[in-house]
Structure formats: C-alpha cells, structure tokens
Enzyme design. Sequence first.
Site, PDB file in Angstrom:
ATOM      1  CG  ASP A 460      -1.728   1.214   1.397  1.00 58.35           C
ATOM      2  OD1 ASP A 460      -1.606   2.128   0.538  1.00 58.35           O
ATOM      3  OD2 ASP A 460      -2.513   1.291   2.360  1.00 58.35           O
ATOM      4  CB  VAL A 461       2.091   3.535  -2.703  1.00 56.81           C
ATOM      5  CG1 VAL A 461       2.761   2.480  -3.559  1.00 56.81           C
ATOM      6  CG2 VAL A 461       0.757   3.963  -3.295  1.00 56.81           C
ATOM      7  CG  ASN A 487       0.449   3.519 -13.093  1.00 53.66           C
ATOM      8  OD1 ASN A 487      -0.266   4.132 -13.890  1.00 53.66           O
ATOM      9  ND2 ASN A 487       0.103   2.347 -12.586  1.00 53.66           N
ATOM     10  CE1 TYR A 554      -7.174  10.447 -11.703  1.00 57.41           C
ATOM     11  CE2 TYR A 554      -7.782  11.900 -13.520  1.00 57.41           C
ATOM     12  CZ  TYR A 554      -7.068  10.821 -13.040  1.00 57.41           C
ATOM     13  OH  TYR A 554      -6.247  10.116 -13.881  1.00 57.41           O
ATOM     14  CE  LYS A 558      -3.398  10.797 -11.832  1.00 52.58           C
ATOM     15  NZ  LYS A 558      -2.251   9.853 -11.851  1.00 52.58           N
TER      16      LYS A 558
END
Length: 657
Positions: A460-461, A487, A554, A558
Amino acid sequence: MKSLWNDAEASQYSGDLGERVYTSQLLGRDHTLVLHGGGNTSVKVRSRGVTGEEEDILYVKGSGWDLETIREEGFAPVRLPHLVKLAKLESLSDPQMMNELSTQVTRAGAPAPSVETILHAILPYKYVDHTHADAVLAVTNTANGQSHVREIFGDDVVVIPYIMPGFDLAGLCAARFAADARPGTVGMVLMNHGVFSFGATARESYERMIALVTRAERFLERRGAPRAVSGEPGRVTAAPRELAALRREISAAAGVPLVMRTQASAKFIDFARRADAAALSQQGPATPDHVIRTKRVPMIGRDVAVYAQAYRDYFARNAAAAKQPKTMLDPAPRMVLDPELGLCTLGRTARDARIVADLYSHTIDVILASTALGGYKALPEKDIFDVEYWDLEQAKLRRAGKPPVFTGEVALVTGAASGIGRACCDAFLKRGAAVVGLDIDAGVVNAFGGRADFLGLHCDVTSRDAVNVALHAGVGAFGGLDMLVLNAGVFPGGCRVESLADEEWQRVTRVNVDANLALMRECHPLLELAPNGGRVVVIGSKNVPAPGPGAAAYSASKAALTQLARVAALEWGAAGIRVNVVHPNAVFDTGLWTRDVLASRAAHYGLSVEAYKTNNVLKTEVRSADVAELTAEMCGPLFAKTTGAQVPIDGGNDRVI
Ligand SMILES: [Zn+2]
C-alpha cells in the site's frame, strides 16, 4: 544421492534420443550434479538419412541448453566417424575444432555442439553422462585429490589430470582410457573438473553416475565433511542506500550498469565471517567453467578499487604468457563476500546475478567439504585464466551484439498489477530492465510468473512502512533504483465541487499526491546513485491541462502531482535525475473500465462504444501499452536531454492542443 529414475515417467520417453532426454533431465534436476548449463550428455545412434544410407550419429548436448529443461531439439546430431577421425589428429585449434563440429552437424538449425563433443565421441559406449558433481569436486580439489579418488573408486574409474576442456582434453582421455580402462570401468574422474559415466542404456549410464557420486558423498561423510546448507533467502537488513552505493561503484568499474543481488542468509554471513574466509575464497572456483560468470575470486569487503587493480595485475601477468593477444574484460567483481551483507552477486541481468549466487553457494559447499579432507585446493590461476580468456569465449563476447537498452538497470513501478502499470512493467522488462512492481492488489506478486527479473510486492503506497519494506526488498533483489514510474492513483466517481466532501478530497489527495511525494523523497537517495542517472516518469492525466466537470479531486490532485514533478525536475537536474510527466487520456483497457461501464459512458454521450473509445483528433484508441511505451522511452536515450516536460498521449485533444 538418490536415483530419480521413475518407470512411469520414463515410459513417456521413447527411442534412444527420448531416453537420452529423460535421464539428462534427471541429472539436471539435482543441482549438486549440474548447474545452469553445466555438464553434458550424449547418445550414439545409427540412423538412415534421406538418401537411404545409414550413418552413425552422435547426439550431444547443444550449447545454450540446460540439462534440466533439455528437449530432443537441444541435442546436436554430429557425424560420429568424422569425430573419431578428428580425435586422431596431432593437434586442432579451437576455432578449427568448432568449425569441424558445426560443419558435421546433420540438422540445419541445430544448436552448436558442446566443446566436449569429441570426448563423448571417443568413449566406446552408447550413452555418456558428464556432470560437475559437488561431491567429486570436493574430493578432487584437495592436495591429495588423486589418492582420495583412488581410495574411493579403485579401478572402477579412469583418472584424468586437469587439462583445459576441448581438443587436448579429448586426446588425453582417449590415451588414458585406452591404457587404463578395465572390464569393470564405469566412469572417468577429471581432476578439478567433474566426472563421466557411461553405459549401454540411458538408465545404466545414469544410475552409474548416481552410484559414483554417492561413493564420493559417503567418503566425505566418513571424513566428517559438513552437510551442504541452503543459502536462500535471508532478510537483507543493510540500508538500501549502502547497497546502491556499492552497486554504483562496481558498475563504474564494469563500465556498464549491473544488477546486484544480496543474500544475507546465515550460510554466506557465516562464511564471510570465518577467520580463514580470505584464504578459502581467494583460491579460485570449484570448476573452471564458473569463471565466465563469477570471475576467479569474490571481492572480500567493499574496496572496489583494490579488487579492480588486483584483477588488472592478474590479467597482465597471465596475458603476457598467453599465445594469442587477449582483450581484457572489465575488472569489476561479480561476487562480494561481506561480513555484514553476506553474499552480493552481480550480472548484466537479474538472471545472471542469480546464477552467480547459485554457483557460489555450491562452491562454498565444495570448499567446506574439502576442508574435511585437509583443505580446499583450487587450480592455479593460469588454468582459470585460460578458460576465462578462451578464444571461444572471447569470440562469443564479440558476437554477442548490443543488449537491450535498459540492461543492468532497475525500474520501480507503482500500481503494477494491472492497466498502465502492468504495461509499464512489460515495457521495461522488454527493454532489459529488472523491475520491482508494487500494488495494493496482491496479484502483483505473480503478475509475471517466476521470472528472475521481476519482483512483485504487495504494498500500500500510502503506508510509509510498507514503502520502506518494499524498497529494502527491491534493493536487496536488484541492488538499486534507476527509474521510477509513479503510476498508482485513484479515479473517484463524478462529484461536483459543491458536494465534494473533505474526506473524499483527502482520500484522493493521499494516494495521488501524498504517497507520490513520499515515494519521490524515499527514492531520491537511490536515484542519485543510479549508474546512468536517475529517471522519474509521472503518469499524470489529460485532466491536468483540460480538467473535466465532476472530477475536481482527481484533476486537482494530478495537477498538484505534476507541479511536484516540475519542481523535482528543477531541484534534481544537477544530480542528473530527469523527471517528466505523461498525460494519458481515455485509456479504456484497464480494470476500471469494464464492458458495462464503457457501454454506459458511451451511451451517456450518445456514442457507440467504438466512437467513444476513439473520440479524439486522430480518431485512434489509446491503449495501456501505448502509454507504457512512451513512459519507457522517456527513460531512454531519446529523451536524454529532456526534463520537466509534459507529453500528452491522448490521440490529440482539442482542448489541450
Ligand atoms: Zn565439463
């Protein structure tokens, strides 16, 4: 040593060559007999060619094939009478011998016959088996090797003093065999090299090999030799940066990036900590053919400059005495024995590094077993040099051609289990890199089967601890980090700004921004040590230059990530680290886009699924693989002079253009 012969299994193989395949595989299955392309086998058959004439053919293992996995096509059919004639010549140079062997092969496209082909030909038995058995090496590689061999085998074997493989070895064996063979002779022991067995049937020859090696094992046991222990796997506790610094220094000495595998198991740490570790390890390999992969000796500790100088001296000493001029190979070690790290092994690929580790693990077994017979004694360095700088090996290197662009380098990809992340792993693997793939989906662990150059880690990053554990494991497996692909991300469902809850905003930001910041921060010390300069590619989104309604969290996350990447490009450029961003749009072949979701979105815009997928300026579909190819290329030479860039991959978007 147990015979692995099994009647039911054996019945699946038919004919002389079929049986040859079966018992060759049996030998290959036992790694104390042969390892990674070592050893070879043959069978002599009479066969009828297309013109109706009968010929005697020697089917011998082809180079590049492993006994464990060999199939019928792995054997080269060579005309036997010609081989017997060759064996009678006074001399034959190696290139001449290889020419004779390859021009006497009767099947186009067959692999090159083994360099030990003529030796197989002169032994007057239908089946011939040859291994580099650990137990036999432990006996022969000692001061009184010959007398131990006599004590164990009596007259049942012919003993051949060490001589380099090839024509001269075949000649010596022919002479010795003619003089010393008795009716009860079942094999041949080659000092510091290995053992041959032979028989009228595949089974007889195989069982004789097992019996011979068992006798050597029993002898060692009676003399109190320690049992071999496994070297795998051992948890690597060294700091990733420490390992990456070592890999960088060794890669610099090699002149190319190398993958470095660290095995911190008790076997290697205990061996490295022995008071006599230097005396034992600096003698040389258990059998000369290891030298091609392992170099003659491991580096003790971490002084690469001293090792490289000692290698240059070794080359100069021995090249001066050689008949032909030699080209020096790089002076970098392929093995490091260190009391804290254990065993680090290096190679141009992860597979090579793993092979070196296997070879040295068995070498340690041989060394420790020989100590029970009064001490390990390897061949003089001149003999090892002759194999390392053998014309045939040097010619192979010249022919090898250019390896894939990322050979020796290591990439880390997040969100690697599916979609763009998985496609990125594929693109980097294809280009020769070793890849560490992280994903919250445990499926990542087996995403690419058991290949040596992929390490899939369930991670889990957003967890700092999990990322830390993953970096330890990744650097332990491959030695460092050259390329980072950020990613992993989440794409929440549509929600207008006035309804956007704090929790949702924070959830999206935590994955898409915070986790990537932490990854960049933790990976930076490793990227700094990349032999060819670090590279980062951020998977952004079309929503950065052209945000969409309902995608506030989102689009904003980003955009923040993109800005983070641009600042990193500014800050890290001086250290040679490049940071670039790709902005994909409408990539539908990912887990997110099921057939139903796709159909309903297309209907929402009043489009067919096909029209929806290609709703861009070029009317083309953008696939995960397209994004992955661009991502990989951005880490390669094409973009060597580009950093801080944002490249769209969206088929052309009229709001972006
Ligand atoms: Zn051999």
